[in-house]
Design a protein around this motif. Structure first.
Motif, PDB file in Angstrom:
ATOM      1  N   GLU A 700      -1.727   0.083  -6.768  1.00  0.00           N
ATOM      2  CA  GLU A 700      -0.935   1.056  -6.017  1.00  0.00           C
ATOM      3  C   GLU A 700      -1.257   0.905  -4.540  1.00  0.00           C
ATOM      4  O   GLU A 700      -2.425   0.916  -4.140  1.00  0.00           O
ATOM      5  N   TYR A 701      -0.224   0.735  -3.722  1.00  0.00           N
ATOM      6  CA  TYR A 701      -0.398   0.510  -2.293  1.00  0.00           C
ATOM      7  C   TYR A 701       0.155   1.706  -1.524  1.00  0.00           C
ATOM      8  O   TYR A 701       1.230   2.237  -1.842  1.00  0.00           O
ATOM      9  N   LEU A 702      -0.606   2.144  -0.525  1.00  0.00           N
ATOM     10  CA  LEU A 702      -0.200   3.235   0.342  1.00  0.00           C
ATOM     11  C   LEU A 702       0.101   2.644   1.712  1.00  0.00           C
ATOM     12  O   LEU A 702      -0.782   2.131   2.393  1.00  0.00           O
ATOM     13  N   LEU A 703       1.391   2.707   2.125  1.00  0.00           N
ATOM     14  CA  LEU A 703       1.822   2.068   3.370  1.00  0.00           C
ATOM     15  C   LEU A 703       2.261   3.114   4.382  1.00  0.00           C
ATOM     16  O   LEU A 703       2.858   4.135   4.021  1.00  0.00           O
ATOM     17  N   ASN A 704       1.960   2.841   5.627  1.00  0.00           N
ATOM     18  CA  ASN A 704       2.380   3.713   6.733  1.00  0.00           C
ATOM     19  C   ASN A 704       3.671   3.152   7.306  1.00  0.00           C
ATOM     20  O   ASN A 704       3.682   2.114   7.971  1.00  0.00           O
ATOM     21  N   ASN A 762       8.168 -19.371 -13.878  1.00  0.00           N
ATOM     22  CA  ASN A 762       8.268 -18.111 -13.149  1.00  0.00           C
ATOM     23  C   ASN A 762       7.218 -17.134 -13.678  1.00  0.00           C
ATOM     24  O   ASN A 762       6.729 -17.264 -14.803  1.00  0.00           O
ATOM     25  N   VAL A 763       6.897 -16.161 -12.828  1.00  0.00           N
ATOM     26  CA  VAL A 763       5.906 -15.153 -13.178  1.00  0.00           C
ATOM     27  C   VAL A 763       6.296 -13.841 -12.520  1.00  0.00           C
ATOM     28  O   VAL A 763       6.873 -13.830 -11.422  1.00  0.00           O
ATOM     29  N   ASP A 764       6.032 -12.710 -13.216  1.00  0.00           N
ATOM     30  CA  ASP A 764       6.375 -11.385 -12.707  1.00  0.00           C
ATOM     31  C   ASP A 764       5.126 -10.515 -12.649  1.00  0.00           C
ATOM     32  O   ASP A 764       4.222 -10.639 -13.480  1.00  0.00           O
ATOM     33  N   ILE A 765       5.075  -9.611 -11.669  1.00  0.00           N
ATOM     34  CA  ILE A 765       4.063  -8.560 -11.634  1.00  0.00           C
ATOM     35  C   ILE A 765       4.744  -7.256 -11.245  1.00  0.00           C
ATOM     36  O   ILE A 765       5.845  -7.260 -10.683  1.00  0.00           O
ATOM     37  N   HIS A 766       4.065  -6.137 -11.531  1.00  0.00           N
ATOM     38  CA  HIS A 766       4.579  -4.818 -11.179  1.00  0.00           C
ATOM     39  C   HIS A 766       3.529  -4.068 -10.383  1.00  0.00           C
ATOM     40  O   HIS A 766       2.331  -4.198 -10.631  1.00  0.00           O
ATOM     41  N   LEU A 767       3.962  -3.255  -9.413  1.00  0.00           N
ATOM     42  CA  LEU A 767       3.045  -2.458  -8.620  1.00  0.00           C
ATOM     43  C   LEU A 767       3.747  -1.188  -8.153  1.00  0.00           C
ATOM     44  O   LEU A 767       4.964  -1.032  -8.325  1.00  0.00           O
ATOM     45  N   GLN A 768       2.969  -0.272  -7.572  1.00  0.00           N
ATOM     46  CA  GLN A 768       3.486   0.993  -7.081  1.00  0.00           C
ATOM     47  C   GLN A 768       3.313   1.049  -5.568  1.00  0.00           C
ATOM     48  O   GLN A 768       2.263   0.703  -5.036  1.00  0.00           O
ATOM     49  N   ILE A 769       4.380   1.500  -4.875  1.00  0.00           N
ATOM     50  CA  ILE A 769       4.333   1.637  -3.421  1.00  0.00           C
ATOM     51  C   ILE A 769       4.513   3.108  -3.068  1.00  0.00           C
ATOM     52  O   ILE A 769       5.480   3.752  -3.505  1.00  0.00           O
ATOM     53  N   ALA A 770       3.588   3.644  -2.305  1.00  0.00           N
ATOM     54  CA  ALA A 770       3.679   5.013  -1.815  1.00  0.00           C
ATOM     55  C   ALA A 770       3.684   4.992  -0.299  1.00  0.00           C
ATOM     56  O   ALA A 770       3.102   4.099   0.329  1.00  0.00           O
TER      57      ALA A 770
END
Length: 772
Positions: A700-704, A762-770
């Motif tokens: 999970e990434y927290l971006l400004n 090919n390759v896939d990943i999933h993540l969360q952006i806040a």
């Protein structure tokens, strides 16, 4: 019959007083006293064992106090009549006609000296004679007689005044202790020595006249000076002594496995060594010395100075739970050898790697690209170790540590991850030293022993873990072959954790050892072993405060080497021999694998037949390329002529990416023939798998947003890949070279990142952006 029944009833109605409370005493393996404590009533009353009551002591006491002791039933009627006559007619010295048994009764139940109490004393004497043998009554007497102040019993007096147990005393010393109990306040050793000397010699001459002892022995005793004063009670091994007394409450005599000589040397070396470290902000150390054959602990140092309050000297560093740093790595590599995952010459990647969000770094912050297993272990590299743990499985590793008695690891196992092998768990010096002792003993684990069974002095080399000690189920932790290979690696001296100044020193012992430093430099470890001993050393601060100088190599290993040179300097120079289960084979020098078709450089390596991997080396890959080397062909599009065969390096994608990032030689296959119209099947074509190295999957990434922060996209691809294609939420973002770093601004919420290469993988990943 009526008398017998009456006596039995009175015995039940008026039982004997309880046995006296003795001072707990911890003995060394040879039976000498290591440490003594005051009893619950704050008296020095150390239990004198029957074996310590020498014939000379028996003869002196009995002839002085009660010559008919062995013949009467607790009361001597002739002595009573004689005493009554003297007391009534006041003829001669007034006496109480007390036998030794009657004195024991009075010492067990102190009362005012009256006629009625004297009668009770006689009845108690008869009762004592019915319950105890003469030897036991004499033993009770010798354990209770007063010697002034708070000292009671022959053993207490012998140790505190002569610093010897009763069975080591001379005849003069024995007679000295025999005469004091009648006047414990008037004959005080160290204060009234002149009076005591005169009285001692008077009794010696009297015994000589009775021919109780040989004439020459009497003459020698008379010539012996009396130089006695009160000494402090023995206080060696204070941490172990308190531990054993706590674990074995109510036990007067505790037989430990410690040896007095090694214990004294270990305490002195540790104390003096830590004094030199104070200016570096380091205040404590702990040491454990284990005999590999018996698993008996021969030296136990819980802290540098038990009495040092400022540095918490009463904390037991042997049992304190600390981060083990890198000290668990040898055991991981041993397990990997047994699983067939590695051999000494096998090469492992040592490149920046993301293990599902965990990004370990080496101690020196550098990377080597690829290293052999033996170098990875001797140089204590973190990334190869974490990769190996991921392959072996954290559960498998922690389960084996549980079998080796690692209590905190067993408790925390469900929460432990890949950082376990780098010190991300809790353990003790006792557990680690026991684990290394298993490596020294061909992989066999036994819990270390702190106590010996009664009568075992010194410990029996064939005994199996009796007494108080560590936990663990015991048994074969790793194979003899794995233990031997790890020992050979750890015995290498060309390594960075060899302390400065020991490179060419003749004082460097022949040992296998491993150092460790915990995160924040809070703990420094060095644990080493030879065929005879395993020694564990911890250095640090009990407060948990770190120090820039606190590393295993710099501050723990010098003490380890000093201990080996001091405690095992004369031990036989024997070393482990390779077991029959090991064999040799040729491997490729570039990869450590079984040589393939293109492996001209080969070397010899150990392996376990039937267990070690038989995978063939593919460090080079043959490709079909055009004459000018600009394009490559697959088997479907190769022309009839005008092509050539060329070998290309075929490293792992992450190793290739690392080489390219460092500007090292790294060649990729030329792009595939653009005229080829066939759809390539990546599974048939081969090549290394594609992997996304950034961002981290499931993170999970927290971006400004105000700062317009972006995410980095990067991948690791095989040498045949020239171009990759990036997708965000199944929408094409852009194409890039295989090594290009791409930045983009992701949408909020759940995001899917996809990467495809020009070979159809090919390759896939999933993540969360806040957003912030």
């Amino acid at each position: 019959m009526a008398v017998v029944l009456l006596a039995f009833a009175l015995d039940r109605l008026f039982p004997l007083p309880p046995t006296p409370q003795y001072s707990p005493v911890v003995l060394a393996a040879d039976g000498t006293v290591l440490h003594a404590f005051l009893n619950p009533t704050q008296k020095w009353r150390m239990k004198t064992e029957l074996s310590e009551i020498t014939p000379a002591l028996q003869a002196a006491i009995i002839n002085k106090e009660d010559r008919y002791f062995r013949f009467h039933c607790g009361v001597n009627p002739f002595a009573i009549l004689q005493a009554a006559g003297r007391n009534i007619f006041r003829h001669g010295r007034t006496t109480g006609a007390s036998t030794i048994t009657m004195q024991v009764a009075r010492l067990l139940e102190p009362k005012e000296r009256t006629f009625s109490n004297k009668l009770l004393e006689m009845l108690r004497a008869l009762q004592l004679e019915a319950h105890y043998s003469k030897a036991e009554i004499l033993q009770l007497y010798l354990n209770l007689v007063p010697y002034g102040s708070n000292i009671e019993g022959v053993k207490s007096a012998a140790l505190l005044y002569f610093q010897q147990p009763p069975d080591y005393l001379s005849l003069a010393q024995t007679v000295t202790l025999a005469i004091i109990p009648n006047q414990p306040r008037g004959l005080v050793l160290g204060k009234n020595n002149a009076t005591i000397l005169a009285e001692r010699n008077r009794w010696l001459r009297r015994f000589g006249a009775q021919q109780l002892f040989a004439a020459q022995d009497i003459a020698d005793a008379l010539a012996e000076p009396l130089d006695a004063h009160r000494h402090a009670a023995p206080t060696l091994a204070p941490h172990l002594a308190r531990r054993l007394v706590t674990q074995l409450p109510g036990q007067a005599i505790i037989r430990s496995t410690l040896r007095r000589g090694p214990q004294t040397q270990a305490e002195d070396l540790t104390r003096n060594y830590v004094r030199r470290l104070h200016e570096l902000g380091i205040s404590q150390a702990a040491v454990l010395v284990v005999n590999n054959r018996t698993r008996a602990v021969e030296a136990y140092v819980g802290s540098a100075d038990f009495g040092e309050v400022a540095s918490a000297g009463q904390v037991d560093g042997v049992r304190a739970i600390r981060s083990p740093g890198s000290t668990l790595k040898p055991f991981l590599y041993a397990l990997a050898v047994d699983r067939g995952l590695v051999t000494p010459k096998l090469k492992l990647p040592d490149v920046p790697t993301n293990f599902s969000g965990f990004r370990p770094e080496n101690f020196d912050k550098s990377f080597s690209g690829e290293v052999t297993v033996e170098r990875a272990l001797t140089y204590s590299l973190n990334i190869p170790s974490v990769r190996l743990l991921a392959e072996l499985g954290v559960g498998t590793f922690t389960e084996k540590l549980r079998d080796a008695g690692f209590r905190r690891v067993a408790q925390d196992a469900p929460r432990l991850g890949l950082s376990t092998v780098l010190g991300g768990c809790g353990t003790t010096l006792e557990e680690l030293t026991g684990l290394y002792a298993a490596l020294a003993d061909e992989g066999r684990y036994q819990a270390v022993r702190l106590t010996s069974p009664p009568g075992a002095s010194p410990p029996n080399p064939l005994s199996c873990g009796e007494g108080v000690g560590g936990g663990g189920s015991g048994g074969q932790l790793v194979s003899p072959a794995a233990a031997f290979l790890i020992t050979e690696m750890l015995a290498q001296r060309t390594r960075p954790d060899l302390p400065v100044g020991y490179e060419n020193s003749r004082h460097l012992p022949k040992i296998a050892w491993k150092t460790g430093t915990s995160y924040g430099r809070r703990d420094a470890w060095s644990i080493g072993y030879n065929r005879d001993y395993t020694i564990g050393v911890w250095v640090g601060n009990f407060s948990g405060e770190g120090s820039p100088a606190l590393t295993g190599a710099d501050v723990a290993s010098p003490l380890l080497f000093d201990l080996f040179n001091s405690l095992a300097y004369n031990s036989p120079n024997r070393w482990a021999a390779p077991p029959a289960s090991l064999d040799f084979r040729l491997v490729c020098a570039e990869s450590g694998l079984v040589p393939g078709e293109h492996c001209p450089n080969q070397l010899i390596d150990y392996y376990l037949p039937g267990t070690s991997s038989a995978r063939h080396c593919e460090h080079q890959k043959e490709a079909l390329v055009s004459a000018d080397g600009t394009i490559s062909y697959c088997r479907a599009c190769v022309p009839a002529s005008g092509f050539r065969r060329q070998l290309f390096a075929n490293p792992l994608p992450e190793v290739l990416a690392f080489r390219e990032s460092q500007g090292l030689p790294a060649t990729r296959l030329p792009p595939h023939n653009p005229a080829c119209r066939l759809v390539r099947n990546p599974d048939e074509e081969g090549g290394a798998a594609l992997a996304i190295t950034s961002p981290v999957a499931n993170a999970e990434y927290l971006l400004n947003r105000r700062e317009k922060q972006q995410l980095l996209l990067s991948c690791a691809a095989g040498s045949e890949v020239r171009q990759v294609f990036w997708y965000v939420n199944d929408r094409f973002l852009r194409a890039a070279s295989a090594t290009e770093r791409v930045f983009f601004q992701p949408p909020s919420g759940s995001v899917k990142i996809s990467c495809a290469d020009d070979h159809g993988r090919n390759v896939d990943i999933h993540l969360q952006i806040a957003e912030l």
